[in-house]
Design an enzyme around this catalytic site. Structure first.
Site, PDB file in Angstrom:
ATOM      1  N   ASP A 132     -70.464   9.798 -25.051  1.00 57.36           N
ATOM      2  CA  ASP A 132     -71.193   8.664 -24.394  1.00 57.36           C
ATOM      3  C   ASP A 132     -71.056   8.880 -22.841  1.00 57.36           C
ATOM      4  O   ASP A 132     -70.384   9.357 -22.290  1.00 57.36           O
ATOM      5  CB  ASP A 132     -70.175   7.359 -24.641  1.00 57.36           C
ATOM      6  CG  ASP A 132     -70.494   7.041 -26.252  1.00 57.36           C
ATOM      7  OD1 ASP A 132     -71.208   7.448 -26.834  1.00 57.36           O
ATOM      8  OD2 ASP A 132     -69.872   5.971 -26.779  1.00 57.36           O
ATOM      9  N   MET A 133     -72.091   8.208 -22.262  1.00 54.20           N
ATOM     10  CA  MET A 133     -71.903   7.912 -20.781  1.00 54.20           C
ATOM     11  C   MET A 133     -71.700   6.763 -20.460  1.00 54.20           C
ATOM     12  O   MET A 133     -71.763   5.676 -20.637  1.00 54.20           O
ATOM     13  CB  MET A 133     -73.314   8.216 -20.296  1.00 54.20           C
ATOM     14  CG  MET A 133     -73.498   8.600 -18.696  1.00 54.20           C
ATOM     15  SD  MET A 133     -72.585   9.934 -18.204  1.00 54.20           S
ATOM     16  CE  MET A 133     -73.669  11.402 -18.463  1.00 54.20           C
ATOM     17  N   ARG A 180     -78.956  11.637 -26.355  1.00 52.59           N
ATOM     18  CA  ARG A 180     -79.255  10.064 -26.649  1.00 52.59           C
ATOM     19  C   ARG A 180     -79.799   9.624 -25.508  1.00 52.59           C
ATOM     20  O   ARG A 180     -79.228   9.518 -24.464  1.00 52.59           O
ATOM     21  CB  ARG A 180     -78.016   9.462 -27.222  1.00 52.59           C
ATOM     22  CG  ARG A 180     -78.172   7.884 -27.557  1.00 52.59           C
ATOM     23  CD  ARG A 180     -77.040   7.282 -27.485  1.00 52.59           C
ATOM     24  NE  ARG A 180     -76.064   7.825 -28.425  1.00 52.59           N
ATOM     25  CZ  ARG A 180     -74.619   7.537 -28.522  1.00 52.59           C
ATOM     26  NH1 ARG A 180     -74.065   7.188 -27.480  1.00 52.59           N
ATOM     27  NH2 ARG A 180     -73.989   7.917 -29.549  1.00 52.59           N
ATOM     28  N   LYS A 183     -80.694   2.635 -22.183  1.00 51.09           N
ATOM     29  CA  LYS A 183     -80.925   2.148 -20.967  1.00 51.09           C
ATOM     30  C   LYS A 183     -80.273   2.016 -19.901  1.00 51.09           C
ATOM     31  O   LYS A 183     -80.340   2.314 -18.839  1.00 51.09           O
ATOM     32  CB  LYS A 183     -81.543   0.624 -21.186  1.00 51.09           C
ATOM     33  CG  LYS A 183     -82.844   0.548 -22.054  1.00 51.09           C
ATOM     34  CD  LYS A 183     -83.138  -0.902 -22.170  1.00 51.09           C
ATOM     35  CE  LYS A 183     -84.682  -1.084 -23.075  1.00 51.09           C
ATOM     36  NZ  LYS A 183     -85.319  -2.347 -23.199  1.00 51.09           N
ATOM     37  N   GLY A 184     -78.925   2.101 -20.361  1.00 57.80           N
ATOM     38  CA  GLY A 184     -77.687   2.038 -19.400  1.00 57.80           C
ATOM     39  C   GLY A 184     -77.108   0.502 -19.422  1.00 57.80           C
ATOM     40  O   GLY A 184     -77.797  -0.459 -19.240  1.00 57.80           O
ATOM     41  N   HIS A 223     -82.444  -1.451 -29.098  1.00 58.18           N
ATOM     42  CA  HIS A 223     -82.861  -2.325 -30.085  1.00 58.18           C
ATOM     43  C   HIS A 223     -84.219  -3.128 -29.803  1.00 58.18           C
ATOM     44  O   HIS A 223     -84.634  -4.212 -30.255  1.00 58.18           O
ATOM     45  CB  HIS A 223     -81.964  -3.549 -30.172  1.00 58.18           C
ATOM     46  CG  HIS A 223     -80.354  -3.205 -30.048  1.00 58.18           C
ATOM     47  ND1 HIS A 223     -79.727  -3.194 -29.100  1.00 58.18           N
ATOM     48  CD2 HIS A 223     -79.880  -2.588 -31.137  1.00 58.18           C
ATOM     49  CE1 HIS A 223     -78.349  -2.470 -29.341  1.00 58.18           C
ATOM     50  NE2 HIS A 223     -78.578  -2.290 -30.858  1.00 58.18           N
ATOM     51  N   ARG A 284     -69.372  -5.738 -22.776  1.00 58.88           N
ATOM     52  CA  ARG A 284     -70.709  -5.257 -22.385  1.00 58.88           C
ATOM     53  C   ARG A 284     -71.957  -5.670 -23.086  1.00 58.88           C
ATOM     54  O   ARG A 284     -73.102  -6.021 -22.828  1.00 58.88           O
ATOM     55  CB  ARG A 284     -70.700  -3.839 -22.245  1.00 58.88           C
ATOM     56  CG  ARG A 284     -69.970  -3.253 -21.130  1.00 58.88           C
ATOM     57  CD  ARG A 284     -70.129  -1.910 -20.973  1.00 58.88           C
ATOM     58  NE  ARG A 284     -69.604  -1.082 -22.155  1.00 58.88           N
ATOM     59  CZ  ARG A 284     -68.489  -0.416 -22.130  1.00 58.88           C
ATOM     60  NH1 ARG A 284     -67.460  -1.115 -21.522  1.00 58.88           N
ATOM     61  NH2 ARG A 284     -68.067   0.058 -23.301  1.00 58.88           N
TER      62      ARG A 284
HETATM   63  P1  FDA Z   1     -82.575  -4.670 -24.082  1.00 62.29           P
HETATM   64  O1  FDA Z   1     -81.468  -5.450 -24.338  1.00 62.29           O
HETATM   65  O2  FDA Z   1     -83.330  -4.434 -23.086  1.00 62.29           O
HETATM   66  O3  FDA Z   1     -83.488  -5.757 -25.230  1.00 62.29           O
HETATM   67  C1  FDA Z   1     -85.043  -5.504 -25.092  1.00 62.29           C
HETATM   68  C2  FDA Z   1     -85.536  -6.842 -25.965  1.00 62.29           C
HETATM   69  O4  FDA Z   1     -85.257  -6.420 -27.313  1.00 62.29           O
HETATM   70  C3  FDA Z   1     -84.950  -7.869 -25.736  1.00 62.29           C
HETATM   71  O5  FDA Z   1     -85.599  -8.631 -24.675  1.00 62.29           O
HETATM   72  C4  FDA Z   1     -85.052  -8.766 -27.287  1.00 62.29           C
HETATM   73  O6  FDA Z   1     -86.623  -9.091 -27.134  1.00 62.29           O
HETATM   74  C5  FDA Z   1     -84.863  -7.579 -28.197  1.00 62.29           C
HETATM   75  N1  FDA Z   1     -83.502  -7.453 -28.689  1.00 62.29           N
HETATM   76  C6  FDA Z   1     -82.647  -6.707 -28.121  1.00 62.29           C
HETATM   77  N2  FDA Z   1     -81.469  -6.987 -28.574  1.00 62.29           N
HETATM   78  C7  FDA Z   1     -81.786  -8.049 -29.768  1.00 62.29           C
HETATM   79  C8  FDA Z   1     -81.300  -8.577 -30.810  1.00 62.29           C
HETATM   80  N3  FDA Z   1     -79.930  -8.191 -31.072  1.00 62.29           N
HETATM   81  N4  FDA Z   1     -81.856  -9.353 -31.539  1.00 62.29           N
HETATM   82  C9  FDA Z   1     -83.148  -9.549 -31.384  1.00 62.29           C
HETATM   83  N5  FDA Z   1     -83.703  -9.048 -30.415  1.00 62.29           N
HETATM   84  C10 FDA Z   1     -83.199  -8.260 -29.590  1.00 62.29           C
HETATM   85  N6  FDA Z   1     -75.055   2.521 -22.764  1.00 62.29           N
HETATM   86  C11 FDA Z   1     -74.455   3.363 -21.936  1.00 62.29           C
HETATM   87  O7  FDA Z   1     -74.388   2.938 -20.799  1.00 62.29           O
HETATM   88  N7  FDA Z   1     -73.820   4.670 -22.499  1.00 62.29           N
HETATM   89  C12 FDA Z   1     -73.937   4.901 -23.740  1.00 62.29           C
HETATM   90  O8  FDA Z   1     -73.362   5.818 -24.139  1.00 62.29           O
HETATM   91  C13 FDA Z   1     -74.613   3.896 -24.496  1.00 62.29           C
HETATM   92  N8  FDA Z   1     -74.721   4.514 -25.968  1.00 62.29           N
HETATM   93  C14 FDA Z   1     -75.466   3.583 -26.686  1.00 62.29           C
HETATM   94  C15 FDA Z   1     -75.655   3.914 -28.015  1.00 62.29           C
HETATM   95  C16 FDA Z   1     -76.307   3.134 -28.978  1.00 62.29           C
HETATM   96  C17 FDA Z   1     -76.640   3.442 -30.277  1.00 62.29           C
HETATM   97  C18 FDA Z   1     -77.213   2.034 -28.539  1.00 62.29           C
HETATM   98  C19 FDA Z   1     -78.217   1.123 -29.320  1.00 62.29           C
HETATM   99  C20 FDA Z   1     -76.898   1.690 -27.122  1.00 62.29           C
HETATM  100  C21 FDA Z   1     -76.060   2.271 -26.271  1.00 62.29           C
HETATM  101  N9  FDA Z   1     -75.751   1.897 -24.911  1.00 62.29           N
HETATM  102  C22 FDA Z   1     -75.179   2.800 -23.932  1.00 62.29           C
HETATM  103  C23 FDA Z   1     -76.290   0.642 -24.454  1.00 62.29           C
HETATM  104  C24 FDA Z   1     -77.673   0.676 -23.735  1.00 62.29           C
HETATM  105  O9  FDA Z   1     -77.553   1.256 -22.552  1.00 62.29           O
HETATM  106  C25 FDA Z   1     -78.169  -0.650 -23.632  1.00 62.29           C
HETATM  107  O10 FDA Z   1     -77.381  -1.551 -22.590  1.00 62.29           O
HETATM  108  C26 FDA Z   1     -78.366  -1.576 -25.001  1.00 62.29           C
HETATM  109  O11 FDA Z   1     -78.794  -0.833 -25.942  1.00 62.29           O
HETATM  110  C27 FDA Z   1     -79.173  -3.043 -24.609  1.00 62.29           C
HETATM  111  O12 FDA Z   1     -80.434  -2.546 -24.300  1.00 62.29           O
HETATM  112  P2  FDA Z   1     -81.600  -2.306 -25.516  1.00 62.29           P
HETATM  113  O13 FDA Z   1     -82.263  -0.982 -25.211  1.00 62.29           O
HETATM  114  O14 FDA Z   1     -81.261  -2.344 -26.659  1.00 62.29           O
HETATM  115  O15 FDA Z   1     -82.454  -3.272 -24.943  1.00 62.29           O
END
Ligand code: FDA
Length: 303
Positions: A132-133, A180, A183-184, A223, A284
């Protein structure tokens, strides 16, 4: 308001006192909704259920703020026990690790030694290990450790955060490595990270498309249905086989969408954190989606 809440929760996630205290509390504040188990046995039961639904898993032994070698050794042993379990039970599951848990802040060589022990066993069982980062302070040390490990192992990869300005350069450098894309999740300065959702999303799509047309396997971890929709279109238009990539989401998030993607024939992997060290991880998640706050209220008032 959204930004204030985000900063508030990110600050809480890095509070050492709260992180350490929470280890003794047991799950609180609704954390069980996003944490897949307290120990290997309980997370194994959850993985089996996900596997039965056609969903693969990546399991993460929770733990941050590790400053003593004994704690890192304990974490390494727990990860190895999990690898043994995955092998014995033939689970469809790989493992995600955090280098700070394995001693990155203590001594880089010690951390590499721990990773090598993990990777040796994982290689024997043909299990992939994802690093993981974490926050930007750990970015370069993580890449350095990865590059050292890549000299001897091919079952290891890491995460690229699309909010980082250097993300494309590093993605290109690691063209042949399984990565992987996310976004961060941390609060970073504008000097090193894009701040607006538009820039971060645009970079995510750019990196994901580049990877999908490249040689190595890619996990698209989001997501965000808009990004997923656009990438589904992109793979269809470009005839990219579904075994070249997977979608990844966190346990407890958009469960229906996870099942739907698996049913549509995409490879879907759920990130399953487990253990007592849930506080930083959970804070987080609240920072990303303050709507989850209602879980805290339910937990506090439904006693
Ligand atoms: P974001 O939070 O920008 O959401 C975009 C849109 O999607 C929202 O506006 C909404 O419309 C919809 N949405 C999102 N979540 C929803 C929900 N629960 N229900 C309904 N709608 C929803 N970060 C990191 O820094 N280091 C790492 O190693 C990892 N590893 C990691 C693994 C995995 C499997 C995931 C999924 C994520 C990570 N992350 C991570 C976290 C990542 O950086 C990020 O912070 C989160 O995934 C949130 O960003 P999203 O891309 O999900 O969309």
């Amino acid at each position: 308001m959204q930004k204030l809440l985000r900063n508030f929760f990110i600050r809480l996630s890095t509070n050492k006192f709260l992180n350490q205290s929470a280890r003794k509390w047991g799950f609180r504040l609704g954390a069980e909704r996003f944490v897949a188990g307290t120990d290997i046995e309980s997370v194994t039961r959850t993985i089996k259920k996900m596997n039965q639904q056609g969903i693969s898993c990546t399991v993460d032994n929770l733990g941050e703020f590790v400053f003593h070698k004994e704690e890192s050794i304990q974490a390494k042993n727990q990860i190895i026990a999990m690898l043994n379990k995955i092998n014995e039970e033939n689970l469809d599951c790989h493992v995600s690790v955090k280098l700070t848990q394995l001693g990155l802040d203590i001594d880089q060589d010690f951390c590499i030694g721990n990773m090598k022990e993990i990777l040796d066993i994982a290689a024997r069982y043909d299990i992939f290990i994802n690093i993981d980062m974490e926050d930007y302070i750990h970015f370069q040390p993580t890449i350095d450790v990865l590059k050292t490990l890549l000299k001897d192992y091919n079952n290891v990869g890491t995460v690229i955060q699309s909010y980082l300005r250097c993300a494309e350069e590093v993605t290109d450098e690691l063209r042949d490595v399984r990565l992987r894309i996310v976004k961060g999740a941390y609060k970073e300065s504008p000097d090193v990270a894009f701040q607006s959702k538009e820039d971060i999303d645009r970079n995510f799509l750019k990196l994901a498309k580049k990877r999908l047309t490249g040689p190595a396997f890619t996990s698209i971890a989001t997501h965000d249905h808009r990004i997923i929709g656009e990438l589904k279109k992109f793979v269809a238009e470009n005839g990219i086989p579904t075994d070249r990539f997977e979608f990844q989401m966190l346990y407890g998030f958009r469960q229906e969408m996870q099942y739907d993607l698996a049913k549509e024939g995409y490879r879907m992997t759920t990130y399953m954190p487990f253990g007592h060290d849930w506080f930083g991880y959970y804070m987080r998640r609240l920072a990303e989606r303050p709507q989850n706050l209602n879980l805290i209220f339910k937990d506090v008032f439904n006693r």
